[in-house]
Motif scaffolding. Structure first.
Motif, PDB file in Angstrom:
ATOM      1  N   VAL A  85      31.557  55.193  82.970  1.00 48.54           N
ATOM      2  CA  VAL A  85      30.239  54.563  82.855  1.00 48.54           C
ATOM      3  C   VAL A  85      29.330  55.383  81.939  1.00 48.54           C
ATOM      4  O   VAL A  85      28.697  54.850  81.019  1.00 48.54           O
ATOM      5  CB  VAL A  85      29.600  54.339  84.247  1.00 48.54           C
ATOM      6  CG1 VAL A  85      28.138  53.961  84.134  1.00 48.54           C
ATOM      7  CG2 VAL A  85      30.367  53.263  85.010  1.00 48.54           C
ATOM      8  N   VAL A  86      29.297  56.686  82.165  1.00 50.72           N
ATOM      9  CA  VAL A  86      28.424  57.545  81.349  1.00 50.72           C
ATOM     10  C   VAL A  86      28.826  57.440  79.873  1.00 50.72           C
ATOM     11  O   VAL A  86      27.966  57.309  78.991  1.00 50.72           O
ATOM     12  CB  VAL A  86      28.475  59.004  81.862  1.00 50.72           C
ATOM     13  CG1 VAL A  86      27.891  59.954  80.835  1.00 50.72           C
ATOM     14  CG2 VAL A  86      27.727  59.128  83.180  1.00 50.72           C
ATOM     15  N   GLU A  87      30.138  57.437  79.618  1.00 49.82           N
ATOM     16  CA  GLU A  87      30.622  57.339  78.230  1.00 49.82           C
ATOM     17  C   GLU A  87      30.134  56.032  77.586  1.00 49.82           C
ATOM     18  O   GLU A  87      29.667  56.009  76.463  1.00 49.82           O
ATOM     19  CB  GLU A  87      32.157  57.399  78.173  1.00 49.82           C
ATOM     20  CG  GLU A  87      32.758  58.777  78.422  1.00 49.82           C
ATOM     21  CD  GLU A  87      32.534  59.281  79.846  1.00 49.82           C
ATOM     22  OE1 GLU A  87      32.476  58.420  80.776  1.00 49.82           O
ATOM     23  OE2 GLU A  87      32.393  60.494  80.051  1.00 49.82           O
ATOM     24  N   LYS A  88      30.243  54.961  78.374  1.00 43.77           N
ATOM     25  CA  LYS A  88      29.819  53.650  77.860  1.00 43.77           C
ATOM     26  C   LYS A  88      28.316  53.647  77.558  1.00 43.77           C
ATOM     27  O   LYS A  88      27.877  53.124  76.534  1.00 43.77           O
ATOM     28  CB  LYS A  88      30.164  52.584  78.897  1.00 43.77           C
ATOM     29  CG  LYS A  88      29.842  51.173  78.472  1.00 43.77           C
ATOM     30  CD  LYS A  88      30.575  50.160  79.331  1.00 43.77           C
ATOM     31  CE  LYS A  88      30.075  48.756  79.026  1.00 43.77           C
ATOM     32  NZ  LYS A  88      30.851  47.714  79.664  1.00 43.77           N
ATOM     33  N   LEU A  89      27.544  54.278  78.447  1.00 47.46           N
ATOM     34  CA  LEU A  89      26.092  54.327  78.240  1.00 47.46           C
ATOM     35  C   LEU A  89      25.770  55.136  76.981  1.00 47.46           C
ATOM     36  O   LEU A  89      24.929  54.745  76.175  1.00 47.46           O
ATOM     37  CB  LEU A  89      25.396  54.944  79.457  1.00 47.46           C
ATOM     38  CG  LEU A  89      25.414  54.103  80.737  1.00 47.46           C
ATOM     39  CD1 LEU A  89      24.927  54.924  81.925  1.00 47.46           C
ATOM     40  CD2 LEU A  89      24.554  52.846  80.577  1.00 47.46           C
ATOM     41  N   LYS A  90      26.484  56.265  76.841  1.00 41.63           N
ATOM     42  CA  LYS A  90      26.225  57.131  75.680  1.00 41.63           C
ATOM     43  C   LYS A  90      26.541  56.402  74.381  1.00 41.63           C
ATOM     44  O   LYS A  90      25.898  56.618  73.364  1.00 41.63           O
ATOM     45  CB  LYS A  90      27.084  58.393  75.772  1.00 41.63           C
ATOM     46  CG  LYS A  90      26.519  59.441  76.715  1.00 41.63           C
ATOM     47  CD  LYS A  90      27.385  60.685  76.601  1.00 41.63           C
ATOM     48  CE  LYS A  90      26.939  61.777  77.524  1.00 41.63           C
ATOM     49  NZ  LYS A  90      28.009  62.752  77.760  1.00 41.63           N
ATOM     50  N   LYS A  91      27.573  55.573  74.452  1.00 42.54           N
ATOM     51  CA  LYS A  91      28.022  54.895  73.239  1.00 42.54           C
ATOM     52  C   LYS A  91      27.149  53.671  72.922  1.00 42.54           C
ATOM     53  O   LYS A  91      26.681  53.524  71.803  1.00 42.54           O
ATOM     54  CB  LYS A  91      29.477  54.464  73.449  1.00 42.54           C
ATOM     55  CG  LYS A  91      30.167  54.040  72.208  1.00 42.54           C
ATOM     56  CD  LYS A  91      31.688  54.121  72.373  1.00 42.54           C
ATOM     57  CE  LYS A  91      32.316  53.306  71.260  1.00 42.54           C
ATOM     58  NZ  LYS A  91      32.825  52.036  71.714  1.00 42.54           N
TER      59      LYS A  91
END
Ligand code: 5AD
Ligand code: SF4
Length: 484
Positions: A131-137
């Protein structure tokens, strides 16, 4: 304790203390400075809005976030007007995540109109891998992301975030400690949730909660009693003791403290009228608890006892540690001790490998128990849980058809049960003015059913005696039976 702290007396130029909660109060004082500067510049206070998804635990966490924001000087408003928007997320089912991503799209459009707007995300969904990766991207416009284990550090994270336009991410794998004595802003003055434990050790095979909320940790009973005493002194008449599995409360203490014992201590607190709790795992519901409930004058006649499935084969695959027969025997035992007890439940339809025969077992339990109400869910595959790897995922059409059948049966039975109380006299805690008709107020009975009755806002927070005049499925219309 927190209402005795004067943030203006804290010297924010000194090094922040290491120990908690003093460290957080230091950052609250820093946030207050930021709020004052904002006020001077803009001629108004900054505004916040919180959105809570998911369960009662999240609702309570949001009250803690609001408490900190209000203490530092933020004013509460609607999402469209807010300078600081915070979403406290849930991830128990896939559509909870989808809802958040959808809402983020809307927030982005608001932020384009109001570039000062800051967005924070927290809660269970942030703990999920990916989830965090998706938000960062894809969601770079989000300002602050934190998880369930460091929510007590909100003031510190807020303070850091207010000083930068960069995205701040702080998500922990495990909880370090339980921090007491932080501010809380209750949604209702007369009722409150009280956390008694955090996390879950059960690892039901479909459930993501143990991965995102971590291992079970019970709060010190003295702290719980102290909090409830303070709430009662502040006018709270109803409390809801909160934990993923309250029946295993205190087992790790030396010597252990049972949940039943905790209930007795809470019952002794003066000023409280009603005690509720959520959630009870059927595998751990003790005879001691049944006894304490049956003897109690304050514990509500309501037990939420998640069934999940009526098929012993599926229950085993779910890792639930009870069978159809032991669940039914447990219901019989609690009903014998408390014939007027309302029993509600959670049921999942379409767990991998569920056959028509398995589903028929669920329907059979539903009919045999006669639940007063049930939350029914379509199985949602959660990546990372053991059930997600099971081969026989049930086709969507089959699940949908079973779900509809279950829902109809659950609703028919609930309506029939509710009808039986028509004409009876009940105690009702009045909670609000009715949304649709201002001549009515709305409240909750001991068994958690909703009642609408003629009355004004003056009744809010009072427990009144009501005659149930008419049943409309799962709610009632009533009239005051005695002058309050
Ligand atoms: N799919 C569907 N429902 C679920 N629940 C938990 N995990 C899932 C899942 N993966 C339901 C259970 C639980 C309630 C809070 O949510 O019924 O009791
Ligand atoms: Fe999930 Fe089971 Fe724990 Fe409830 S008891 S939170 S369903 S793992």
């Amino acid at each position: 304790m927190y209402n005795e702290i004067d943030l203006d007396k804290i010297d924010i130029n000194r090094e922040p203390p290491i120990e908690e909660p003093a460290r957080q109060y230091h950052y609250m004082a820093k946030c207050r400075e930021w709020v004052r500067a904002f006020e001077q510049k803009n001629g108004r206070r900054p505004c916040f809005s919180t959105q809570t998804f998911g369960c009662q635990m999240n609702a309570r966490d949001s009250e803690k976030l609001s408490g900190i924001l209000q203490l530092t000087g933020f004013a509460e408003t609607t999402e469209d007007e807010a300078d600081f928007v915070i979403y406290n997320t849930c991830t128990v089912r896939e559509n909870a995540n989808n809802k958040v991503y959808g809402r983020l799209g809307y927030l982005h459009s608001l932020k384009k109109k109001n570039p000062h707007m800051r967005i924070a995300l927290c809660g269970c969904m942030m703990q999920e891998p990916g989830v965090v990766e998706k938000l960062k991207k894809s969601y770079r416009f989000v300002n602050l992301v934190f998880g369930t284990h460091n929510i007590y550090k909100f003031a510190e994270l807020l303070s850091r975030s207010l000083e930068t336009d960069k995205m701040i991410v702080d998500v922990w794998e495990e909880a370090e400690q339980i921090v007491e004595d932080l501010p809380v802003e209750r949604k209702y003055p007369f009722k409150s949730g009280v956390n008694i434990m955090f996390g879950c050790n059960n690892f039901c095979s479909y459930c993501i909660v143990p991965y995102v909320r971590g291992r079970e940790k019970s709060r010190d009973p003295k702290e719980i009693v102290r909090e409830v005493e303070r709430l009662a002194a502040d006018g709270v008449v109803e409390i809801m003791l909160l934990g993923q599995n309250v029946n295993s409360y205190g087992k790790t203490f030396d010597p252990p403290v049972s949940f039943a014992r905790l209930l007795q201590e809470v019952e002794a607190i003066e000023g409280l009228s009603r005690i509720r709790f959520m959630t009870s795992h059927p595998k751990d519901l003790s005879d001691e608890l049944i006894d304490v409930m049956a003897q109690s004058k304050k514990i509500c006649r309501h037990l939420h006892l998640p069934l999940q499935s009526g098929s012993t084969r599926i229950l085993q695959a779910m890792n639930r540690y009870y069978t159809k027969e032991t669940y039914l025997a447990l219901v019989e035992k609690v009903r014998k001790a408390m014939p007027d007890l309302a029993i509600t439940t959670d049921i999942i339809v379409g767990f991998p490998g569920e056959t028509e025969e398995d589903f028929a077992e669920t329907m059979d339990v539903v009919k045999k128990v006669g639940f007063d109400s049930a939350f029914t869910f379509i199985y949602s595959k959660r990546t990372g849980t053991p059930a997600a790897k099971l081969p026989e995922q049930v086709p969507e059409q089959v699940v949908k058809e079973r779900f509809d059948r279950l829902l109809t049966t659950v609703q028919d039975i609930a309506a029939e049960k509710a009808q039986q109380l028509t004409g009876s006299i009940q105690k009702v805690l009045v909670e609000s003015v009715n949304d649709h008709d201002a001549s009515l107020v709305t409240g909750k009975m001991d068994n958690n059913a909703t009642v609408h009755l003629p009355g004004s806002a003056q009744l809010i927070g009072r427990i009144v005696t009501v005659r149930l005049e008419e049943c409309r499925g799962f709610y009632y219309y009533g009239k005051l039976a005695e002058q309050p």
